[in-house]
Motif scaffolding. Structure first.
Motif, PDB file in Angstrom:
ATOM      1  N   ILE A 167       0.831  -1.198   0.000  1.00  0.00           N
ATOM      2  CA  ILE A 167       0.000   0.000   0.000  1.00  0.00           C
ATOM      3  C   ILE A 167       0.870   1.255   0.000  1.00  0.00           C
ATOM      4  CG2 ILE A 167      -1.937  -1.121   1.173  1.00  0.00           C
ATOM      5  CD1 ILE A 167      -0.993   0.092   3.772  1.00  0.00           C
ATOM      6  N   PRO A 168       0.372   2.354  -0.589  1.00  0.00           N
ATOM      7  CA  PRO A 168       1.135   3.607  -0.580  1.00  0.00           C
ATOM      8  C   PRO A 168       1.363   4.108   0.850  1.00  0.00           C
ATOM      9  CG  PRO A 168      -0.637   3.706  -2.197  1.00  0.00           C
ATOM     10  CD  PRO A 168      -0.875   2.478  -1.376  1.00  0.00           C
ATOM     11  N   VAL A 169       2.529   4.692   1.064  1.00  0.00           N
ATOM     12  CA  VAL A 169       2.881   5.248   2.372  1.00  0.00           C
ATOM     13  C   VAL A 169       3.083   6.749   2.211  1.00  0.00           C
ATOM     14  CG1 VAL A 169       4.582   5.282   4.226  1.00  0.00           C
ATOM     15  CG2 VAL A 169       3.979   3.120   3.131  1.00  0.00           C
ATOM     16  N   MET A 170       2.484   7.528   3.103  1.00  0.00           N
ATOM     17  CA  MET A 170       2.636   8.986   3.084  1.00  0.00           C
ATOM     18  C   MET A 170       3.457   9.410   4.301  1.00  0.00           C
ATOM     19  SD  MET A 170       1.926  11.845   1.475  1.00  0.00           S
ATOM     20  CE  MET A 170       0.478  11.486   0.447  1.00  0.00           C
ATOM     21  N   LEU A 171       4.661   9.921   4.070  1.00  0.00           N
ATOM     22  CA  LEU A 171       5.533  10.396   5.141  1.00  0.00           C
ATOM     23  C   LEU A 171       5.323  11.901   5.306  1.00  0.00           C
ATOM     24  CD1 LEU A 171       8.794   8.456   4.210  1.00  0.00           C
ATOM     25  CD2 LEU A 171       7.056   7.823   5.892  1.00  0.00           C
ATOM     26  N   GLU A 172       4.895  12.303   6.493  1.00  0.00           N
ATOM     27  CA  GLU A 172       4.592  13.704   6.771  1.00  0.00           C
ATOM     28  C   GLU A 172       5.610  14.265   7.752  1.00  0.00           C
ATOM     29  OE1 GLU A 172      -0.277  13.178   6.544  1.00  0.00           O
ATOM     30  OE2 GLU A 172       0.778  12.881   8.448  1.00  0.00           O
ATOM     31  N   GLY A 173       5.998  15.501   7.551  1.00  0.00           N
ATOM     32  CA  GLY A 173       6.935  16.134   8.468  1.00  0.00           C
ATOM     33  C   GLY A 173       7.646  17.300   7.829  1.00  0.00           C
ATOM     34  N   GLU A 174       8.261  18.126   8.657  1.00  0.00           N
ATOM     35  CA  GLU A 174       8.983  19.296   8.171  1.00  0.00           C
ATOM     36  C   GLU A 174      10.165  18.890   7.306  1.00  0.00           C
ATOM     37  OE1 GLU A 174      10.149  21.662  11.495  1.00  0.00           O
ATOM     38  OE2 GLU A 174       8.099  21.986  12.212  1.00  0.00           O
ATOM     39  N   ALA A 175      10.657  19.837   6.536  1.00  0.00           N
ATOM     40  CA  ALA A 175      11.840  19.583   5.720  1.00  0.00           C
ATOM     41  C   ALA A 175      13.021  19.237   6.619  1.00  0.00           C
ATOM     42  CB  ALA A 175      12.170  20.810   4.873  1.00  0.00           C
ATOM     43  N   GLY A 176      13.759  18.200   6.224  1.00  0.00           N
ATOM     44  CA  GLY A 176      14.969  17.839   6.944  1.00  0.00           C
ATOM     45  C   GLY A 176      14.794  16.876   8.087  1.00  0.00           C
ATOM     46  N   VAL A 177      13.589  16.345   8.327  1.00  0.00           N
ATOM     47  CA  VAL A 177      13.396  15.441   9.474  1.00  0.00           C
ATOM     48  C   VAL A 177      13.869  14.025   9.191  1.00  0.00           C
ATOM     49  CG1 VAL A 177      11.485  16.733  10.494  1.00  0.00           C
ATOM     50  CG2 VAL A 177      11.008  14.950   8.800  1.00  0.00           C
ATOM     51  N   GLY A 178      14.154  13.693   7.930  1.00  0.00           N
ATOM     52  CA  GLY A 178      14.648  12.358   7.613  1.00  0.00           C
ATOM     53  C   GLY A 178      13.642  11.483   6.897  1.00  0.00           C
ATOM     54  N   LYS A 179      12.790  12.096   6.104  1.00  0.00           N
ATOM     55  CA  LYS A 179      11.754  11.315   5.415  1.00  0.00           C
ATOM     56  C   LYS A 179      12.358  10.330   4.402  1.00  0.00           C
ATOM     57  CE  LYS A 179       9.360  15.073   4.238  1.00  0.00           C
ATOM     58  NZ  LYS A 179       9.883  16.185   5.064  1.00  0.00           N
ATOM     59  N   GLU A 180      13.400  10.770   3.689  1.00  0.00           N
ATOM     60  CA  GLU A 180      14.003   9.861   2.706  1.00  0.00           C
ATOM     61  C   GLU A 180      14.692   8.691   3.393  1.00  0.00           C
ATOM     62  OE1 GLU A 180      17.165   9.721  -1.022  1.00  0.00           O
ATOM     63  OE2 GLU A 180      16.368  11.663  -0.377  1.00  0.00           O
ATOM     64  N   LEU A 181      15.313   8.928   4.523  1.00  0.00           N
ATOM     65  CA  LEU A 181      15.961   7.841   5.262  1.00  0.00           C
ATOM     66  C   LEU A 181      14.934   6.772   5.652  1.00  0.00           C
ATOM     67  CD1 LEU A 181      18.666   6.902   6.582  1.00  0.00           C
ATOM     68  CD2 LEU A 181      17.870   8.012   8.667  1.00  0.00           C
ATOM     69  N   LEU A 274       5.345   8.426  -0.637  1.00  0.00           N
ATOM     70  CA  LEU A 274       5.255   9.867  -0.867  1.00  0.00           C
ATOM     71  C   LEU A 274       5.711  10.618   0.383  1.00  0.00           C
ATOM     72  CD1 LEU A 274       3.890   9.539  -3.612  1.00  0.00           C
ATOM     73  CD2 LEU A 274       2.562   8.201  -1.958  1.00  0.00           C
ATOM     74  N   ALA A 275       6.118  11.845   0.207  1.00  0.00           N
ATOM     75  CA  ALA A 275       6.521  12.676   1.341  1.00  0.00           C
ATOM     76  C   ALA A 275       6.022  14.092   1.139  1.00  0.00           C
ATOM     77  CB  ALA A 275       8.039  12.676   1.506  1.00  0.00           C
ATOM     78  N   THR A 276       5.668  14.746   2.229  1.00  0.00           N
ATOM     79  CA  THR A 276       5.205  16.132   2.161  1.00  0.00           C
ATOM     80  C   THR A 276       5.549  16.865   3.446  1.00  0.00           C
ATOM     81  OG1 THR A 276       3.266  17.564   1.893  1.00  0.00           O
ATOM     82  CG2 THR A 276       2.918  15.481   3.030  1.00  0.00           C
ATOM     83  N   ASN A 277       5.871  18.159   3.306  1.00  0.00           N
ATOM     84  CA  ASN A 277       6.050  19.000   4.492  1.00  0.00           C
ATOM     85  C   ASN A 277       4.890  19.962   4.659  1.00  0.00           C
ATOM     86  OD1 ASN A 277       6.488  20.945   2.557  1.00  0.00           O
ATOM     87  ND2 ASN A 277       8.660  21.242   3.010  1.00  0.00           N
ATOM     88  N   LYS A 278       3.828  19.750   3.866  1.00  0.00           N
ATOM     89  CA  LYS A 278       2.626  20.576   3.959  1.00  0.00           C
ATOM     90  C   LYS A 278       1.452  19.726   4.440  1.00  0.00           C
ATOM     91  CE  LYS A 278       3.827  23.919   0.344  1.00  0.00           C
ATOM     92  NZ  LYS A 278       3.415  24.531  -0.943  1.00  0.00           N
TER      93      LYS A 278
END
Length: 505
Positions: A167-181, A274-278
Motif C-alpha cells: 500500500i502507498p505510504v505517506m511520510l509527513e513532516g517538516e523539511a529535513g526530518v529524515g523522510k528519505e531515510l 510519498l513525502a510532504t512538508n505541507k
C-alpha cells in the motif's frame, strides 16, 4: 590553492575592494551587481565555482529564498553572507537558511580571508566525496534510524509494518526530518529490496519538467519506469502540478502508465512512497491538490516529528554523525564531543531539523583542530542560542549594563556562555559514581536494572536548574510543569534553587 569565487554585491566600491583583497590571496573572482544576475551566473558556472559571497545590505534585504535556491543549483558550494553592523537578525536568518558563515561590515581582511579559507576547505572535502548526505545512497535499514525518542520509535514501528505490504505510504513532516531515510528503510525491509529505489523531489525540478521527468515520453522512460519492480519515492508531492497529479492518479488506480499518444499503456509495477512538508488536507481545501488522489495516496500515513520535539534523539544523532564523518575524513580516531558542546547542540531548536544538525556536525568535524568538538566549534549555533536567551531574560535583568550594538550583544553572550561551560561543567550525581556526562541521564544502575523514576526526575530538575541558570519560569516551562509544582518538587528533593548541586548525593 586557487579557487573561483562568486561575489554578489550591489555596491560597486565594495565589489572592487573585496575583489582586490580576495585576488591578492590568489583566488579568481566573478562579479555580479544583483542577486538575479549572480544566480544566473552561478547556474552557468556552478560546477567550477567553489564559494559564493553575497551581500545582504540591499534595499530590500536578502530574499529568504536565495540561499536555498543556490543550494538547489549546487548544494556542495558554501555560501557566506555579509551584513551591515546591527543587522544581526539578517545574519542569523541567513545561517538558518543554510549559509556557511556571515561577516559583519566593516570586514577586516583577516576575517574575510579566514572565512573564505574555512569555507573552501569544506568545498574541497565535498569534492572528495565526503559531503554530508541527506540520505545514505546505499542500503539503509531501520537500525540506521536513530529512535531514542518515543516519537521516532513509533515511526520505526509503523515503517516496519508498512514494509510488509504494497500500500502507498505517506511520510509527513517538516523539511529535513529524515523522510528519505525512513523511505529507504521501508524499501530495504520489503520484498522489493533487490529492486531499484528511485527518489524524485518535486520541489527541486522546474514545474514544466516534472511531468516529463516522472512519466517520461516517447524517447525517455521516466522515473516511474526506472523504478520498475521497486519503489518510487516522490518527495514534496504537494508541488506536483495538476497534470502530473492526474497521471499519478491513473497509476495508483490502474497500475498502468501512458508515455505517449501513440503508445499502448505500460505496466507501472512500482511501490509508491510519498513525502510532504505541507498539510495536504489544507492543499485539497485550497484546490491545489486533487481530493481523489489524496485519498488514494494517504492510505498509510506516518508523521515524523521535528527535531525540537524529540530532543532525546539529538545526542545519539550527534555521536552517529561525528563517528561517520570522522571515518570519512580518515581521522586517526573518532572525535569526542565535549559535554558543553553536547548541551549547546541539544538546547538548540534546529529549524532545519536533522539535515541542519548533520551539516553543522560535518562542518565542525572538517574544521576541527583537536581531538574533540567543543562549544566554540559551533559559533553560529552558539550565537543563535545566546541571542534567543538574551531576549528571553529581558532588559530589566541587567539595568546597569551599557547599551551595546546587537552583534556585540551576540558576541558577548557567546563569550559568557563559553566561559560558563568551559572546564567548570559538573555533571549531576547518577547514584553510581557519576556515570552521566553532560546532559545524558543514565537510565540503568550498575546492576543493569532500570533506575527509580524519582531519581531520574531529581537529576533532570537539577540539570534544568543549572542549564537555565536558575530562571524558574524557564525551568518550569521547559519541564512542562507549573511553577508551584516545580517549587514543591524542589522541596521534596531538598534542592536549593540557587545551587542545584549543593545537596546532590
Amino acid at each position: 590553492m586557487t579557487a573561483q569565487i562568486l561575489l554578489i554585491d550591489e555596491d560597486a566600491a565594495e565589489r572592487r575592494s573585496m575583489k582586490a583583497a580576495i585576488e591578492a590571496h590568489g583566488h579568481t573572482v566573478h562579479l555580479a551587481d544583483a542577486v538575479h544576475a549572480g544566480i544566473e551566473l552561478f547556474r552557468r558556472h556552478g560546477d567550477t565555482i567553489g564559494l559564493v559571497l553575497i551581500d545582504a545590505g540591499s534595499t530590500d534585504g536578502l530574499d529568504p529564498t536565495v540561499i536555498p535556491l543556490l543550494g538547489q543549483i549546487n548544494p556542495a558550494v558554501p555560501v557566506i553572507v555579509s551584513t551591515a553592523e546591527g543587522a544581526t537578525e539578517t545574519a542569523l536568518n541567513a545561517v538558518r537558511a543554510g549559509a556557511f558563515d556571515f561577516l559583519v561590515k566593516p570586514i577586516t581582511q583577516e576575517r574575510l580571508i579566514g572565512a573564505i579559507e574555512s569555507a573552501l576547505k569544506i568545498h574541497r572535502t565535498s569534492l572528495q566525496g565526503c559531503t554530508p548526505r541527506r540520505a545514505r545512497s546505499g542500503s539503509v535499514s531501520f537500525s540506521d534510524v536513530v529512535a531514542a525518542s518515543a516519537a521516532m520509535s513509533r515511526v520505526v514501528e509503523l515503517g516496519r509494518r508498512a514494509a510488509q505490504s504494497m500500500i502507498p505510504v505517506m511520510l509527513e513532516g517538516e523539511a529535513g526530518v529524515g523522510k528519505e531515510l525512513v523511505a529507504r528503510a521501508i524499501h530495504a525491509a520489503s520484498d522489493r529490496s533487490a529492486r531499484p529505489f528511485v527518489p524524485v523531489n518535486c520541489n527541486a525540478i522546474s514545474p514544466s519538467l516534472i511531468e516529463e521527468v516522472l512519466f517520461g515520453n516517447e524517447q525517455l522512460p521516466g522515473k516511474v519506469m526506472e523504478a520498475d519492480g521497486g519503489t518510487l519515492f516522490i518527495e514534496e508531492i504537494s508541488e506536483l502540478p495538476p497534470a502530473g497529479q492526474s497521471r499519478l492518479l491513473e497509476i495508483a488506480q490502474t497500475g498502468e502508465i501512458h508515455r505517449g499518444a501513440q503508445q499502448r499503456p505500460a505496466k507501472a509495477n512500482v511501490r509508491l512512497i510519498l513525502a510532504t512538508n505541507k498539510d495536504l488536507i489544507e492543499e485539497v481545501k485550497a484546490g491545489r491538490f486533487r481530493e481523489d488522489l489524496y485519498y488514494r495516496l494517504n492510505v498509510f500515513p506516518i508523521t515524523i516529528a521535528s527535531l525540537r520535539r524529540r530532543k532525546e534523539d539529538i545526542p545519539h544523532l550527534i555521536r552517529a554523525f561525528v563517528e561517520r564523518f570522522s571515518l570519512e575524513q580518515r581521522l586517526p580516531r573518532t572525535l569526542q564531543v565535549d559535554p558543553s558542546a553536547l548541551a549547546l547542540l541539544t538546547s538548540f531548536d534546529w529549524p532545519g531539523n536533522t539535515r541542519q544538525l548533520e551539516n553543522a556536525i560535518f562542518r565542525a568535524v572538517v574544521l576541527a583542530d583537536g581531538t574533540s568538538l567543543r562549544e566554540l566549534d559551533f559559533p553560529q549555533i552558539a550565537a543563535q542560542v545566546s541571542s534567543h536567551r538574551g531576549s528571553a531574560i529581558g532588559i530589566d535583568q541587567h539595568p546597569a549594563v551599557p547599551e551595546q550594538s546587537p552583534i556585540a550583544k551576540v558576541q558577548a553572550a557567546l563569550a559568557e556562555r563559553a566561559a560558563a561551560f568551559s572546564g567548570s561543567y559538573s555533571t549531576p550525581s547518577t547514584g553510581f559514581g557519576g556515570a552521566a556526562q553532560g546532559n545524558v541521564i543514565v537510565s540503568t544502575d550498575e546492576a543493569g536494572n532500570v533506575r527509580k523514576l524519582a531519581e531520574i526526575e531529581e537529576e533532570l530538575i537539577r540539570f534544568a536548574l543549572k542549564f537555565y541558570r536558575g530562571q524558574m519560569s524557564q525551568v518550569a516551562r521547559k519541564l512542562g510543569i507549573g511553577r508551584s509544582t516545580l517549587y514543591r518538587k524542589l522541596k521534596d528533593y531538598g534542592i536549593d534553587p540557587d545551587d542545584p548541586q549543593r545537596d546532590a548525593a
